[in-house]
Design an enzyme around this catalytic site. Structure first.
Site, PDB file in Angstrom:
ATOM      1  N   LYS A 183       1.202  -0.798   0.046  1.00 14.62           N
ATOM      2  CA  LYS A 183      -0.194  -0.070   0.114  1.00 14.62           C
ATOM      3  C   LYS A 183       0.792   1.199   0.796  1.00 14.62           C
ATOM      4  O   LYS A 183       1.596   1.441   1.196  1.00 14.62           O
ATOM      5  CB  LYS A 183      -1.084   0.270   1.432  1.00 14.62           C
ATOM      6  CG  LYS A 183      -1.843   0.891   0.959  1.00 14.62           C
ATOM      7  CD  LYS A 183      -3.044   1.158   2.193  1.00 14.62           C
ATOM      8  CE  LYS A 183      -3.947   2.083   1.983  1.00 14.62           C
ATOM      9  NZ  LYS A 183      -3.361   2.825   1.898  1.00 14.62           N
TER      10      LYS A 183
HETATM   11  P1  ATP Z   1     -10.019   5.845   2.005  1.00 11.55           P
HETATM   12  O1  ATP Z   1      -9.816   6.160   0.674  1.00 11.55           O
HETATM   13  O2  ATP Z   1     -10.085   5.312   1.906  1.00 11.55           O
HETATM   14  O3  ATP Z   1     -11.147   6.772   1.735  1.00 11.55           O
HETATM   15  P2  ATP Z   1      -7.877   7.461   2.186  1.00 11.55           P
HETATM   16  O4  ATP Z   1      -8.036   8.345   1.190  1.00 11.55           O
HETATM   17  O5  ATP Z   1      -7.494   7.244   3.917  1.00 11.55           O
HETATM   18  O6  ATP Z   1      -9.245   6.614   2.429  1.00 11.55           O
HETATM   19  P3  ATP Z   1      -6.531   4.907   2.820  1.00 11.55           P
HETATM   20  O7  ATP Z   1      -7.493   4.436   3.859  1.00 11.55           O
HETATM   21  O8  ATP Z   1      -4.761   5.414   3.126  1.00 11.55           O
HETATM   22  O9  ATP Z   1      -6.658   6.215   1.721  1.00 11.55           O
HETATM   23  O10 ATP Z   1      -6.328   3.766   1.882  1.00 11.55           O
HETATM   24  C1  ATP Z   1      -6.924   3.571   0.408  1.00 11.55           C
HETATM   25  C2  ATP Z   1      -6.066   4.358  -0.802  1.00 11.55           C
HETATM   26  O11 ATP Z   1      -4.538   3.661  -0.751  1.00 11.55           O
HETATM   27  C3  ATP Z   1      -6.128   4.189  -2.095  1.00 11.55           C
HETATM   28  O12 ATP Z   1      -7.299   5.203  -2.508  1.00 11.55           O
HETATM   29  C4  ATP Z   1      -5.802   4.630  -3.060  1.00 11.55           C
HETATM   30  O13 ATP Z   1      -4.488   5.606  -3.318  1.00 11.55           O
HETATM   31  C5  ATP Z   1      -4.578   3.757  -2.086  1.00 11.55           C
HETATM   32  N1  ATP Z   1      -3.596   2.719  -2.180  1.00 11.55           N
HETATM   33  C6  ATP Z   1      -2.067   2.654  -2.274  1.00 11.55           C
HETATM   34  N2  ATP Z   1      -1.502   1.676  -3.484  1.00 11.55           N
HETATM   35  C7  ATP Z   1      -2.623   0.826  -3.042  1.00 11.55           C
HETATM   36  C8  ATP Z   1      -2.700  -0.224  -3.863  1.00 11.55           C
HETATM   37  N3  ATP Z   1      -1.828  -1.396  -4.030  1.00 11.55           N
HETATM   38  N4  ATP Z   1      -3.993  -1.134  -4.433  1.00 11.55           N
HETATM   39  C9  ATP Z   1      -4.616   0.442  -3.683  1.00 11.55           C
HETATM   40  N5  ATP Z   1      -4.877   1.138  -3.422  1.00 11.55           N
HETATM   41  C10 ATP Z   1      -3.330   0.944  -2.743  1.00 11.55           C
END
Ligand code: ATP
Length: 744
Positions: free
Chosen positions: A392
């Site tokens: 991630k």
């Molecule tokens: P959300 O998008 O769930 O509201 P957020 O913007 O705070 O929460 P995170 O909770 O950190 O984001 O997790 C989701 C985000 O992680 C995705 O929107 C994307 O931008 C990021 N991401 C990074 N690596 C990946 C991956 N391998 N697959 C999908 N998303 C990823």
């Protein structure tokens, strides 16, 4: 510096003058003490372009006109039983008929009560009256029903007005991704109001301070204005066009355009015209409610001849559910009303999804993940399914599109157009193509990249990159794109295909380029020890943790969904909460001791999209360095407002020393979530009286990739609260007790 920060704080005594309005104003506007009429010489003589067509009526309006009509059925001629002949007659419309237009009536008839049917052009007043009635309505279903009645009339009487009606109802001018925004500065609007009404700026400012709503102030100022001539009534299409023009121009001409429309406003038109310009309509209709209202209107239109509108909901339940689903699904793949509205007017709803397909250049709502609190939850959820774990990456989500002309667009998580921010990526977009491709949409994360050490840099580095008018030669922060999905290739949408197939096509058509384009590091495994180990490796690789995804079964790309087929497993998940929250900063508290001169604490809120309001969730004073506090005080100092917005929901005991515009979103972690008698987050979801608050909140970073409306929403807060172990255990105990008491 010190001086400017201290000046944000209003003296405590002054605060007492500001009425605290924790609840959203739903009732009729309060009448403010009438200001002295402006001196005769200053009274504006308003002459509009359409004056020649207008009967020159010398009129002097009175304050009484502002009083919102009681919710009784209008006694207007249109409400009487009419023959088909009368329906078609071009009889002049009475003022009473216009003023009493009420699409919330039980007996509403889409043709009989559409008083504009003879002209075939929807008056702006009909929409303003609809908004007014909705604003006074408490229940969401009734609000949707009222809007659907108005839409139904427009569909039958003046279908070409449906598109502007829809845009005006959600206060947009074009698809969100085109970035055409209104948000005219309050001072520009106040000046236009002053010019049109002869009032002075200080008065308008003080009234706005008192009511917290320039729209109401504008409406009331219009009412006591004397006019020599009445300009032609506004029509909805014309107002929409003018708003578009206002968004495109700047400077003095903006004010002039606003003035031109404002002088022609009648009754509540002024309120909603000004609110549209401010960028907050305050009628509580967000995207999902609008789509439901549209679907309901379509069913009502189809059956208005055989069924009374107020019975359609019961009689055609299944058809409504199906239409709503079709419309909402289509909107996720094609978030563009310019395409959807003509299609629903022309074709059968069942064809909608094929008539409005996804297309490169038009952002899809991204699939989102569910937070988890540990590997055990992954196992619980996915059991025997084939899964893959991907690193991630901690950067900025990017949906990269290439259309038939080879044009590349980059969209953010919120579907904002970020293309101009990444000219370097555009320049090297050919490098990662392995097999010739005509069109594609990929899903990825852009991260800051250390070119010398060949490694990922923290998100904080990426956030220092310039956002607008980026010159490729001046770029200091280099980036690398980590691709994790392929949603469209060579004219074919892949969203209904499983991830394993999408991934295969991705690897077939694209290739990695060192430091430019990479595939997300992945491991297909069902062994939880391996998952745990891979999680640790991802952290060593400067990532946030893992995304765990289904590969074959239940593995389609679920547009716009926070899906249970994608789980996020963050490195520092707290055993209890599992994820951080993204919260809006509403106010600041004066710092004490070492923090004197800056804000020392802040009031944070989540966003409740259903009610379009910010609900307080905690006070925060931890996690900041002294430098952070200086930076926040300086940047938030630019957003200080004279009092709370009417859509801030908080308890008066939390009143901060300074209120802010809802402009900054902060990522915050906490120890746990608990029910609170003073905070208002998710009130009504878990408990009717109490909201939810955060215990031991800690500031992590500013989320400048999220707008305040994309902050953690009330439902997510409620879900996080309910998924805590002690809450779940409590529920188990309660259920057990219920069962036992039933038994005895
Ligand atoms: P959300 O998008 O769930 O509201 P957020 O913007 O705070 O929460 P995170 O909770 O950190 O984001 O997790 C989701 C985000 O992680 C995705 O929107 C994307 O931008 C990021 N991401 C990074 N690596 C990946 C991956 N391998 N697959 C999908 N998303 C990823």
């Amino acid at each position: 510096m010190q001086k400017s920060i201290t000046s944000f704080f209003k003296p405590k005594t002054e605060g007492a003058e500001v009425p605290v309005t924790p609840k959203k104003e739903k009732s009729a506007p309060k009448i403010i003490t009438k200001e002295e009429s402006p001196p005769e010489a200053k009274k504006p003589k308003i002459k509009s372009e359409d004056e020649e067509d207008t009967e020159n009526i010398k009129m002097e309006t009175s304050q009484d006109e502002t009083k919102v009509q009681p919710k009784t059925e209008p006694k207007s001629p249109a409400a009487k039983k009419v023959t088909p002949m009368q329906l078609n007659s071009a009889a002049p419309v009475s003022q009473e008929e216009e003023e009493n237009y009420d699409p919330s009536m039980e007996t509403y008839h889409p043709l009989k009560h559409a008083y504009w049917k003879a002209k075939g052009v929807t008056p702006y007043l009909a929409l303003a009256r609809t908004f007014q009635v909705i604003e006074e309505t408490k229940g969401r279903l009734k609000m949707i029903d009222t809007l659907s009645n108005f839409f139904c009339s427009v569909m039958l009487v003046s279908p070409e007005d449906l598109l502007p009606s829809v845009y005006l109802s959600i206060n947009q001018l074009a698809p969100a991704y085109e970035g055409l925004e209104l948000g005219v500065a309050d001072t520009t609007l106040m000046k236009a109001i002053c010019k049109a009404t002869g009032r002075n700026l200080a008065h308008i400012k003080s009234q706005t301070h008192l009511t917290g709503d320039l729209g109401i102030v504008a409406e009331q100022s219009r009412v006591s204005q004397r006019m020599m001539f009445r300009p032609a009534p506004l029509n909805l299409r014309g107002v929409f066009q003018k708003l578009k023009e206002v968004a495109k121009i700047s400077g003095q001409s903006k004010m002039t355009l606003v003035y031109d429309v404002f002088v022609a406003c009648r009754l509540s038109e002024a309120r909603f015209f000004i609110r549209s310009l401010i960028g907050k309509l305050r009628i509580g209709i967000a995207e999902q409610s609008l789509l439901t209202a549209l679907a309901l209107a379509l069913v009502k239109k189809n059956h208005h001849e055989e069924c009374k509108l107020n019975k359609v909901g019961d009689v055609y339940k299944d058809e409504i559910a199906e239409t709503t689903l079709l419309l909402k699904t289509t909107y996720c793949q094609c978030p563009n009303y310019d395409i959807i509205i003509p299609a629903i007017l022309k074709y059968d709803i069942k064809e909608l999804s094929t008539r409005c397909p996804m297309h490169p250049g038009m952002p899809l709502r991204p699939m989102l993940a569910q937070p988890t609190k540990g590997v055990h939850e992954v196992l619980e959820r996915f059991g025997g399914m084939h899964i893959t774990c991907e690193w991630k990456y901690d950067g900025e989500r990017a949906q990269i599109h290439c259309n038939e002309q080879g044009e590349i667009s980059i969209f953010s998580r919120n579907s904002e157009n970020n293309t101009a921010k990444y000219p370097d990526l555009i320049a090297r977009s050919k490098n990662f193509i392995k097999k010739p491709v005509e069109t594609y949409i990929i899903d990825s994360e852009i991260v800051a990249w250390d070119v010398e050490r060949k490694q990922i840099l923290p998100f904080q580095v990426l956030s220092t990159r310039k956002r607008k008018n980026v010159d490729i030669d001046e770029i200091k922060v280099q980036v690398c794109v980590y691709i994790f999905d392929l949603l469209y290739i060579n004219g074919m949408a892949l969203v209904t295909k499983p991830l394993s197939e999408r991934r295969k096509l991705l690897l077939e058509h694209f290739q990695e380029v060192e430091g430019e384009w990479k595939f997300a590091t992945a491991l297909n495994t069902n062994d939880m020890d391996e998952v745990q180990q891979f999680l640790e490796e991802s952290v060593k690789g400067n990532c946030e943790g893992l995304m765990v995804k289904t590969l074959d079964e239940e593995a389609t790309y679920e547009i716009a969904k926070r899906s249970r087929n994608w789980l996020k497993l963050k490195k520092d998940y707290l055993s209890n909460v599992g994820d951080s929250l993204d919260l809006v900063v509403l106010g600041g508290y004066r710092g004490k001791g070492r923090r004197t001169g800056t804000f020392g604490g802040f009031l944070l809120a989540c966003y409740d999209a259903e009610n379009e309001e910010y609900q307080s969730i905690c006070k925060i004073g931890t996690g900041f360095t002294d430098e952070d506090l200086k930076v926040h005080s300086e940047s938030l100092g630019k957003s200080v407002i004279s009092g709370p917005k009417s859509y801030y929901r908080y308890d008066s005991s939390l009143e901060p020393d300074a209120w802010f515009e809802p402009v900054q979103v902060w990522e915050v972690k906490c120890a746990d979530l608990s029910l609170s008698p003073i905070h208002r987050a998710a009130i009504g979801i878990v408990d009717n009286e109490r909201g939810i608050s955060l215990r031991f909140p800690r500031f992590i970073r500013i989320r400048d990739d999220k707008s305040s409306e994309n902050a953690t929403d009330a439902q997510q807060v409620a879900n996080m609260y309910q998924s805590q172990d002690q809450v779940k255990n409590n529920q188990k105990i309660c259920t057990q007790m219920d069962m036992e008491s039933e038994f005895y």
